[in-house]
Structures are given as structure tokens and as C-alpha cells.
Design a protein around this motif. Structure first.
Motif, short mmCIF file in Angstrom:
data_model
loop_
_atom_site.label_atom_id
_atom_site.label_comp_id
_atom_site.label_asym_id
_atom_site.label_seq_id
_atom_site.Cartn_x
_atom_site.Cartn_y
_atom_site.Cartn_z
N ALA A 1 59.90 -126.50 111.62
CA ALA A 1 60.33 -125.92 112.90
C ALA A 1 61.44 -126.76 113.53
CB ALA A 1 59.14 -125.80 113.85
N ASP A 2 61.32 -128.07 113.44
CA ASP A 2 62.34 -128.95 113.98
C ASP A 2 63.68 -128.73 113.27
OD1 ASP A 2 63.32 -131.42 115.46
OD2 ASP A 2 63.52 -132.08 113.37
N PHE A 3 63.65 -128.63 111.96
CA PHE A 3 64.89 -128.40 111.22
C PHE A 3 65.51 -127.06 111.61
CE2 PHE A 3 67.28 -126.54 107.74
CZ PHE A 3 68.26 -127.49 107.60
N GLU A 4 64.69 -126.01 111.63
CA GLU A 4 65.22 -124.69 111.96
C GLU A 4 65.81 -124.66 113.38
OE1 GLU A 4 63.26 -121.10 110.32
OE2 GLU A 4 61.65 -122.50 109.81
N TRP A 5 65.12 -125.27 114.32
CA TRP A 5 65.62 -125.33 115.71
C TRP A 5 66.96 -126.05 115.75
CZ3 TRP A 5 66.94 -129.11 119.19
CH2 TRP A 5 67.00 -128.75 120.53
N THR A 6 67.05 -127.15 115.04
CA THR A 6 68.27 -127.96 115.03
C THR A 6 69.43 -127.17 114.42
OG1 THR A 6 66.94 -129.97 114.87
CG2 THR A 6 69.26 -130.17 114.28
N VAL A 7 69.20 -126.52 113.31
CA VAL A 7 70.25 -125.74 112.65
C VAL A 7 70.68 -124.57 113.54
CG1 VAL A 7 70.71 -124.16 110.72
CG2 VAL A 7 69.70 -126.40 110.31
N ARG A 8 69.73 -123.89 114.15
CA ARG A 8 70.08 -122.76 115.03
C ARG A 8 70.95 -123.24 116.19
NH1 ARG A 8 66.77 -118.29 113.84
NH2 ARG A 8 67.06 -117.34 115.88
N ARG A 9 70.59 -124.37 116.78
CA ARG A 9 71.39 -124.92 117.89
C ARG A 9 72.80 -125.28 117.42
NH1 ARG A 9 69.77 -125.20 123.21
NH2 ARG A 9 70.55 -127.32 123.40
N ALA A 10 72.90 -125.84 116.23
CA ALA A 10 74.22 -126.21 115.70
C ALA A 10 75.07 -124.97 115.43
CB ALA A 10 74.06 -127.05 114.43
N ILE A 11 74.47 -123.92 114.92
CA ILE A 11 75.22 -122.69 114.67
C ILE A 11 75.72 -122.11 115.99
CG2 ILE A 11 75.05 -120.31 113.85
CD1 ILE A 11 73.07 -121.40 111.68
N ILE A 12 74.89 -122.13 117.00
CA ILE A 12 75.32 -121.64 118.32
C ILE A 12 76.43 -122.52 118.87
CG2 ILE A 12 74.60 -121.32 120.73
CD1 ILE A 12 71.77 -120.59 119.54
N ALA A 13 76.26 -123.83 118.79
CA ALA A 13 77.23 -124.75 119.38
C ALA A 13 78.58 -124.73 118.68
CB ALA A 13 76.67 -126.18 119.35
N PHE A 14 78.59 -124.58 117.36
CA PHE A 14 79.83 -124.70 116.60
C PHE A 14 80.33 -123.37 116.05
CE2 PHE A 14 78.07 -128.97 116.54
CZ PHE A 14 79.18 -129.71 116.91
N GLY A 15 79.59 -122.32 116.30
CA GLY A 15 79.99 -121.02 115.78
C GLY A 15 81.25 -120.49 116.43
N GLU A 16 81.83 -119.53 115.76
CA GLU A 16 83.06 -118.92 116.24
C GLU A 16 82.78 -117.83 117.28
OE1 GLU A 16 86.12 -117.89 113.28
OE2 GLU A 16 85.83 -115.86 114.03
N SER A 17 81.69 -117.11 117.14
CA SER A 17 81.38 -115.99 118.03
C SER A 17 80.79 -116.48 119.36
CB SER A 17 80.37 -115.07 117.36
OG SER A 17 80.89 -114.56 116.15
N PRO A 18 80.79 -115.62 120.37
CA PRO A 18 80.13 -115.98 121.63
C PRO A 18 78.65 -116.29 121.42
CG PRO A 18 81.52 -114.04 121.91
CD PRO A 18 81.46 -114.33 120.43
N ASN A 19 78.11 -117.15 122.26
CA ASN A 19 76.71 -117.56 122.13
C ASN A 19 75.75 -116.37 122.01
OD1 ASN A 19 78.19 -119.81 123.18
ND2 ASN A 19 76.28 -120.77 123.80
N LYS A 20 75.92 -115.38 122.88
CA LYS A 20 75.01 -114.22 122.89
C LYS A 20 75.09 -113.44 121.59
CE LYS A 20 72.93 -114.63 126.80
NZ LYS A 20 71.53 -115.01 126.83
N VAL A 21 76.27 -113.33 121.02
CA VAL A 21 76.42 -112.62 119.74
C VAL A 21 75.68 -113.40 118.65
CG1 VAL A 21 78.09 -111.94 117.95
CG2 VAL A 21 78.59 -111.50 120.37
N ILE A 22 75.85 -114.70 118.64
CA ILE A 22 75.16 -115.51 117.63
C ILE A 22 73.65 -115.39 117.81
CG2 ILE A 22 74.75 -117.85 116.77
CD1 ILE A 22 77.69 -118.46 117.46
N GLN A 23 73.17 -115.51 119.04
CA GLN A 23 71.73 -115.45 119.30
C GLN A 23 71.15 -114.07 118.98
OE1 GLN A 23 72.02 -116.62 123.39
NE2 GLN A 23 71.44 -118.75 122.96
N ASN A 24 71.83 -113.01 119.43
CA ASN A 24 71.27 -111.66 119.34
C ASN A 24 71.59 -110.92 118.05
OD1 ASN A 24 70.21 -112.04 121.91
ND2 ASN A 24 72.01 -111.17 122.90
#
Length: 157
Positions: free
Chosen positions: A34-57
């Protein structure tokens, strides 16, 4: 045992290690995953190209499992930052093996695991989580703080 919003990565990893030391390899394995998955998800949101909401949703809405995280990372982060998720992890094959243990435990294929077997897999997951966290920090983002909000698609140089 719970993670709290204000916990640092070090505090999370200490809690997981304490569970393992206390004779709870199953719980430690699941929390390490769970810690790894949470960390990776946060990194994808932080460094992704798309808006945060698009990445999350959209990007992460149905995302679970290492292959899906790898694809999401490639789609959002690699083209912008130039590094793939498997390139950040010292031993991607060992991480996949560790997640196989998580998968077997969470889906009830097995009900328990031995300490020696779990120890290495937990260490692999924690090392991978730390590698992602360190990479983010090296790129000026603390994944354990409020992330920058992007409302518009980033323009690539």
C-alpha cells in the motif's frame, strides 16, 4: 496500525518494520504494498502531464498492479521527465515478485507467509517506495506534502 496524513516516508516504513518485527508478516507485506502504491500514485499526479483531476479520475481511477502503474507512469511522467518507472527501481523483477506475494495474500490464494519469505519482499517494496520518493525529492517535490495543482495540460518544451 494506520498511516496518517502527516506521516513521513520514514515513519511509514518504521511502522511497517515494527509490524514485521512484531511477528505480523502478512500485515507488514500488505502495508508495504500500500505504501508503494500510494507513493507511485502521488508521483504520477505530481509529475504527470495532465491536470491533477484528469490523472486522479481517469488515469488512476482503475489503476492497480505494477504493469498498470508502469503504463500510467509512461503515459504521464516518462515523456515529460525522461525516466520510466522500472528505471527508478533497482530490481523491477524482485518488485514484481514481491507484489505477487501481496496479490496472493489479498486475494486469499494463501492465508499466511513465513517471516523469512516476507522479509525480503517487504524490503524490496520499501526500497522501491523510497527510490520513487527520493527521485521526487531530487526533482523538488515532496510527495508527503501538498502536491502542486495543475488545472491545465502542461505544454512540453
Amino acid at each position: 496500525m494506520a498511516f496518517f496524513v502527516g506521516d513521513t516516508q520514514e515513519q511509514r516504513h518504521e511502522k511497517i518494520s515494527a509490524l514485521l518485527a512484531g511477528g505480523e508478516p502478512v500485515m507488514a507485506t500488505l502495508l508495504a504494498a500500500a505504501d508503494f502504491e500510494w507513493t507511485v500514485r502521488r508521483a504520477i499526479i505530481a509529475f504527470g502531464e495532465s491536470p491533477n483531476k484528469v490523472i486522479q479520475n481517469e488515469v488512476l481511477a482503475e489503476c492497480s498492479g505494477l504493469d498498470r502503474y508502469k503504463r500510467a507512469w509512461k503515459a504521464e511522467v516518462k515523456k515529460r521527465m525522461g525516466v520510466g518507472l522500472p528505471e527508478l527501481i533497482a530490481d523491477w523483477a524482485a518488485l514484481k515478485e514481491a507484489f505477487l506475494l501481496r496479490h496472493r495474500l489479498i486475494h486469499g490464494t494463501i492465508g499466511s507467509t513465513g517471516m523469512a519469505y516476507a522479509e525480503r519482499r517487504i524490503a524490496t517494496m520499501l526500497e522501491a517506495s523510497q527510490a520513487v520518493g527520493n527521485w521526487a525529492s531530487d526533482n523538488h517535490i515532496n510527495l508527503f506534502e501538498k502536491l502542486p495543482v495543475r488545472k491545465k495540460r502542461r505544454q512540453l518544451p
